[in-house]
Enzyme design. Sequence first.
Site, PDB file in Angstrom:
ATOM      1  N   GLU A  68       0.838  -1.211   0.000  1.00  0.00           N
ATOM      2  CA  GLU A  68       0.000   0.000   0.000  1.00  0.00           C
ATOM      3  C   GLU A  68       0.865   1.251   0.000  1.00  0.00           C
ATOM      4  O   GLU A  68       1.821   1.359   0.777  1.00  0.00           O
ATOM      5  CB  GLU A  68      -0.891  -0.038   1.247  1.00  0.00           C
ATOM      6  CG  GLU A  68      -2.320   0.344   1.003  1.00  0.00           C
ATOM      7  CD  GLU A  68      -3.071  -0.593   0.048  1.00  0.00           C
ATOM      8  OE1 GLU A  68      -3.137  -0.279  -1.159  1.00  0.00           O
ATOM      9  OE2 GLU A  68      -3.579  -1.612   0.518  1.00  0.00           O
ATOM     10  N   HIS A  69       0.485   2.186  -0.869  1.00  0.00           N
ATOM     11  CA  HIS A  69       1.220   3.455  -1.052  1.00  0.00           C
ATOM     12  C   HIS A  69       2.662   3.199  -1.489  1.00  0.00           C
ATOM     13  O   HIS A  69       3.543   4.009  -1.230  1.00  0.00           O
ATOM     14  CB  HIS A  69       1.153   4.328   0.216  1.00  0.00           C
ATOM     15  CG  HIS A  69      -0.204   4.933   0.406  1.00  0.00           C
ATOM     16  ND1 HIS A  69      -0.507   6.218   0.024  1.00  0.00           N
ATOM     17  CD2 HIS A  69      -1.348   4.409   0.906  1.00  0.00           C
ATOM     18  CE1 HIS A  69      -1.791   6.465   0.296  1.00  0.00           C
ATOM     19  NE2 HIS A  69      -2.328   5.383   0.828  1.00  0.00           N
TER      20      HIS A  69
ATOM     21  N   GLY B 203     -16.816   4.144  -3.443  1.00  0.00           N
ATOM     22  CA  GLY B 203     -16.337   4.685  -2.173  1.00  0.00           C
ATOM     23  C   GLY B 203     -15.878   3.629  -1.180  1.00  0.00           C
ATOM     24  O   GLY B 203     -15.574   3.933  -0.028  1.00  0.00           O
ATOM     25  N   ALA B 204     -15.814   2.372  -1.600  1.00  0.00           N
ATOM     26  CA  ALA B 204     -15.421   1.306  -0.674  1.00  0.00           C
ATOM     27  C   ALA B 204     -13.929   1.010  -0.760  1.00  0.00           C
ATOM     28  O   ALA B 204     -13.426   0.118  -0.086  1.00  0.00           O
ATOM     29  CB  ALA B 204     -16.215   0.037  -0.981  1.00  0.00           C
TER      30      ALA B 204
ATOM     31  N   LEU C 227     -12.493  -0.097  -3.493  1.00  0.00           N
ATOM     32  CA  LEU C 227     -12.342  -1.259  -4.372  1.00  0.00           C
ATOM     33  C   LEU C 227     -12.139  -0.827  -5.830  1.00  0.00           C
ATOM     34  O   LEU C 227     -12.322  -1.605  -6.748  1.00  0.00           O
ATOM     35  CB  LEU C 227     -13.558  -2.185  -4.246  1.00  0.00           C
ATOM     36  CG  LEU C 227     -13.818  -2.722  -2.838  1.00  0.00           C
ATOM     37  CD1 LEU C 227     -15.071  -3.591  -2.819  1.00  0.00           C
ATOM     38  CD2 LEU C 227     -12.635  -3.515  -2.303  1.00  0.00           C
TER      39      LEU C 227
ATOM     40  N   SER D  76     -13.574   3.483  -9.697  1.00  0.00           N
ATOM     41  CA  SER D  76     -13.188   4.437 -10.746  1.00  0.00           C
ATOM     42  C   SER D  76     -12.270   3.771 -11.772  1.00  0.00           C
ATOM     43  O   SER D  76     -12.459   3.935 -12.970  1.00  0.00           O
ATOM     44  CB  SER D  76     -12.524   5.670 -10.136  1.00  0.00           C
ATOM     45  OG  SER D  76     -11.497   5.302  -9.256  1.00  0.00           O
TER      46      SER D  76
ATOM     47  N   ASP E 118      -4.216   0.402  -9.474  1.00  0.00           N
ATOM     48  CA  ASP E 118      -5.617  -0.001  -9.640  1.00  0.00           C
ATOM     49  C   ASP E 118      -5.904  -0.394 -11.088  1.00  0.00           C
ATOM     50  O   ASP E 118      -6.535  -1.424 -11.355  1.00  0.00           O
ATOM     51  CB  ASP E 118      -6.552   1.134  -9.212  1.00  0.00           C
ATOM     52  CG  ASP E 118      -6.270   1.607  -7.789  1.00  0.00           C
ATOM     53  OD1 ASP E 118      -5.636   0.843  -7.034  1.00  0.00           O
ATOM     54  OD2 ASP E 118      -6.670   2.722  -7.452  1.00  0.00           O
TER      55      ASP E 118
ATOM     56  N   TYR F 266      -4.196  11.803   0.965  1.00  0.00           N
ATOM     57  CA  TYR F 266      -3.442  11.006  -0.012  1.00  0.00           C
ATOM     58  C   TYR F 266      -2.296  11.840  -0.597  1.00  0.00           C
ATOM     59  O   TYR F 266      -1.142  11.394  -0.632  1.00  0.00           O
ATOM     60  CB  TYR F 266      -4.386  10.527  -1.130  1.00  0.00           C
ATOM     61  CG  TYR F 266      -3.740   9.555  -2.095  1.00  0.00           C
ATOM     62  CD1 TYR F 266      -3.864   8.179  -1.926  1.00  0.00           C
ATOM     63  CD2 TYR F 266      -2.997  10.012  -3.185  1.00  0.00           C
ATOM     64  CE1 TYR F 266      -3.276   7.287  -2.815  1.00  0.00           C
ATOM     65  CE2 TYR F 266      -2.411   9.136  -4.073  1.00  0.00           C
ATOM     66  CZ  TYR F 266      -2.551   7.763  -3.887  1.00  0.00           C
ATOM     67  OH  TYR F 266      -1.959   6.892  -4.763  1.00  0.00           O
TER      68      TYR F 266
HETATM   69  C1  GLA Z   1      -5.302   4.251  -4.138  1.00  0.00           C
HETATM   70  C2  GLA Z   1      -4.564   4.649  -5.412  1.00  0.00           C
HETATM   71  C3  GLA Z   1      -3.472   3.637  -5.772  1.00  0.00           C
HETATM   72  C4  GLA Z   1      -2.577   3.356  -4.574  1.00  0.00           C
HETATM   73  C5  GLA Z   1      -3.409   3.061  -3.329  1.00  0.00           C
HETATM   74  C6  GLA Z   1      -2.558   2.919  -2.102  1.00  0.00           C
HETATM   75  O1  GLA Z   1      -6.026   3.087  -4.365  1.00  0.00           O
HETATM   76  O2  GLA Z   1      -5.477   4.749  -6.484  1.00  0.00           O
HETATM   77  O3  GLA Z   1      -2.732   4.124  -6.864  1.00  0.00           O
HETATM   78  O4  GLA Z   1      -1.684   4.407  -4.356  1.00  0.00           O
HETATM   79  O5  GLA Z   1      -4.384   4.072  -3.084  1.00  0.00           O
HETATM   80  O6  GLA Z   1      -1.782   1.799  -2.187  1.00  0.00           O
END
Ligand code: GLA
Length: 393
Positions: free
Chosen positions: A42-43, A133-134, A136, A139, A183, A235
């Site tokens: 994540e991130h 908004g979950a 998942l 978008s 994503d 973010y």
């Molecule tokens: C969101 C962003 C992704 C990623 C995650 C965190 O989903 O769209 O690009 O940065 O946050 O891992």
Amino acid sequence: MTNTSNTTSDAVTAASAAFEAEFGRAADGVWSAPGRVNLIGEHTDYNEGFVLPFAIDRRTWAALGLRQDARARVTSTFSPEHVEIELRDVSPESLDSWSAYPLGIAWALGENGVDLDSKPGFDVHIHSDVPVGAGLSSSAAIECAVAVALDDSWQLGLDRPTLAKVGQLAENKAVGAPTGIMDQSASLLGRRDSAVFLDCRTLRSDVIDLGFAAADLQIVVIDTKVSHSHATGGYAARRASCEAGAAALGVESLRDVAVDDLDRARGLMDDETFRRVRHVVTENARVLATVRALRESGPLAIGELLDESHVSMRDDFEISVPELDLAVVTAREAGAIGARMTGGGFGGAAIALTPSHLVGAVTARVTDAFAAAGFTAPEVFVVTPSDGAKREL
Ligand code: GLA
């Protein structure tokens, strides 16, 4: 149990029927793209690191038909809005509301070298069962469904990593969310029963067998209903901290920092920036450890890594919220073998890797714990690792 194949063909039929009702003719075809769950990493994507998401069995369908002229028209089942625009006028400035997702793709293809003046316009109707908004990636599912639909219809022949970049560009510029490439990559590259192991620096990817069914495990999603938006606030602030940390260390991105470098890093920046850096650096290591564990031992061996990832996001990256922490702790107490928040954070969903026979117990315990804490009731459901974007009809 939901019969996925029936649900899928129902959705394809619904999308083409809605297209006909909206536009008075049959669509040329129907394409679909899934939402995603990030198993771990994540991130790390915008730090040129590693991610391990999988595509889920919740999808967005795009019924599309080319036109004789150069107009684009967009409708959907989730908004009454009908948007109509000349293709040549599509730009980040001219787009707002949800139509920035589908039309942003047309613009981003143009930025990617497609001569929009030579392409016919299109009508597209969007239908989706990815919860909004979950966390998942509803978008990315819209973007990727439209990206594969236009790639086919305009006969562009672009490969999936290129389409992922197009989707990211649409999200960054047309929607205005400074997100990474994860994503769209998951939605375009996902495979049934597998995760996508992506190196976000090279964009090289590998399909990793998850083996959940053989180990009798399920991924339970706990949608906290706490809404988040990556177009604002936290973010972007986390991205900025990561850039500041990389600059202090004299590296291009945090991908270039190893766990062994962390002692040295501590002295070069303030405590908050250091903790942001430590999350990214250790999270990259956890993705690699998870891939190794899946390959060598199977999914029963990854629970602790999921737990550690959550703690790192809660304490170092500070992107969790009380609802996510409660979901994670309660799911573990009810028998999940590992749990973490997933996605960008500040709300959205947690995932719990759960033995099949304990899914009911996890669902009940989490629901009760939310009620006892006075939180909004969560939505708890199982997701299955599924195929990425494809043509359906
Ligand atoms: C969101 C962003 C992704 C990623 C995650 C965190 O989903 O769209 O690009 O940065 O946050 O891992």
